[in-house]
Design a protein around this motif. Structure first.
Motif, PDB file in Angstrom:
ATOM      1  N   MET A   1       0.872  -1.286   0.049  1.00  0.00           N
ATOM      2  CA  MET A   1       0.198  -0.035  -0.078  1.00  0.00           C
ATOM      3  C   MET A   1       0.999   1.128   0.006  1.00  0.00           C
ATOM      4  SD  MET A   1      -2.872   1.065   2.510  1.00  0.00           S
ATOM      5  CE  MET A   1      -1.821   2.015   4.160  1.00  0.00           C
ATOM      6  N   ILE A   2       1.913   1.286   0.474  1.00  0.00           N
ATOM      7  CA  ILE A   2       2.751   2.318   0.427  1.00  0.00           C
ATOM      8  C   ILE A   2       3.537   2.526  -1.183  1.00  0.00           C
ATOM      9  CG2 ILE A   2       4.990   2.936   1.516  1.00  0.00           C
ATOM     10  CD1 ILE A   2       4.779   1.608   4.498  1.00  0.00           C
ATOM     11  N   GLU A   3       3.321   2.246  -1.975  1.00  0.00           N
ATOM     12  CA  GLU A   3       3.572   1.949  -2.989  1.00  0.00           C
ATOM     13  C   GLU A   3       3.174   2.403  -3.644  1.00  0.00           C
ATOM     14  OE1 GLU A   3       6.296  -1.199  -3.855  1.00  0.00           O
ATOM     15  OE2 GLU A   3       7.385  -0.486  -1.963  1.00  0.00           O
ATOM     16  N   GLY A   4       1.318   2.827  -3.195  1.00  0.00           N
ATOM     17  CA  GLY A   4       0.041   3.137  -3.929  1.00  0.00           C
ATOM     18  C   GLY A   4      -0.561   1.824  -4.803  1.00  0.00           C
ATOM     19  N   SER A   5      -0.324   0.731  -4.009  1.00  0.00           N
ATOM     20  CA  SER A   5      -0.926  -0.664  -5.096  1.00  0.00           C
ATOM     21  C   SER A   5      -2.675  -0.174  -3.534  1.00  0.00           C
ATOM     22  CB  SER A   5      -0.489  -1.631  -4.057  1.00  0.00           C
ATOM     23  OG  SER A   5      -0.859  -2.725  -3.707  1.00  0.00           O
ATOM     24  N   GLU A   6      -3.557  -0.079  -5.068  1.00  0.00           N
ATOM     25  CA  GLU A   6      -5.230   0.213  -4.597  1.00  0.00           C
ATOM     26  C   GLU A   6      -5.447  -1.732  -4.437  1.00  0.00           C
ATOM     27  OE1 GLU A   6      -7.445   1.890  -7.555  1.00  0.00           O
ATOM     28  OE2 GLU A   6      -5.740   2.794  -7.515  1.00  0.00           O
ATOM     29  N   ALA A   7      -4.730  -2.725  -4.499  1.00  0.00           N
ATOM     30  CA  ALA A   7      -4.870  -4.278  -4.819  1.00  0.00           C
ATOM     31  C   ALA A   7      -4.810  -4.095  -2.960  1.00  0.00           C
ATOM     32  CB  ALA A   7      -4.815  -5.085  -5.100  1.00  0.00           C
ATOM     33  N   ALA A   8      -3.865  -3.491  -2.249  1.00  0.00           N
ATOM     34  CA  ALA A   8      -2.849  -3.577  -1.305  1.00  0.00           C
ATOM     35  C   ALA A   8      -4.063  -2.938   0.611  1.00  0.00           C
ATOM     36  CB  ALA A   8      -1.653  -2.953  -0.689  1.00  0.00           C
ATOM     37  N   PHE A   9      -4.163  -1.192  -0.235  1.00  0.00           N
ATOM     38  CA  PHE A   9      -5.202  -0.675   0.107  1.00  0.00           C
ATOM     39  C   PHE A   9      -6.731  -1.563   0.675  1.00  0.00           C
ATOM     40  CE2 PHE A   9      -8.557   2.825   0.590  1.00  0.00           C
ATOM     41  CZ  PHE A   9      -8.395   3.023   1.989  1.00  0.00           C
TER      42      PHE A   9
END
Length: 64
Positions: A1-9
């Protein structure tokens, strides 16, 4: 998520939104207020995601 992964968010949201809502309902009587708070928390997390590098326990971070 830190790197901008919407899936992780989305994974984090799916896993913790209900718990955060339940926690809020213990202290806040209006359902709508709790829903708004949960939404604001996750909007804030997404906006600050690059600064959350030291968060290792997401549930503890959200509920403390």
């Amino acid at each position: 998520m830190i790197e901008g992964s919407e899936a992780a968010f989305q994974t984090i949201y799916s896993r913790y939104a209900t718990k955060l809502y339940s926690y809020a309902r213990k202290n806040i009587p209006l359902k709508e207020d709790c829903e708004q708070i949960v939404q604001e928390v996750f909007v804030s997390i997404w906006a600050r995601r690059e600064k959350l590098t030291n968060v290792t326990a997401v549930e503890s971070y959200l509920l403390e």
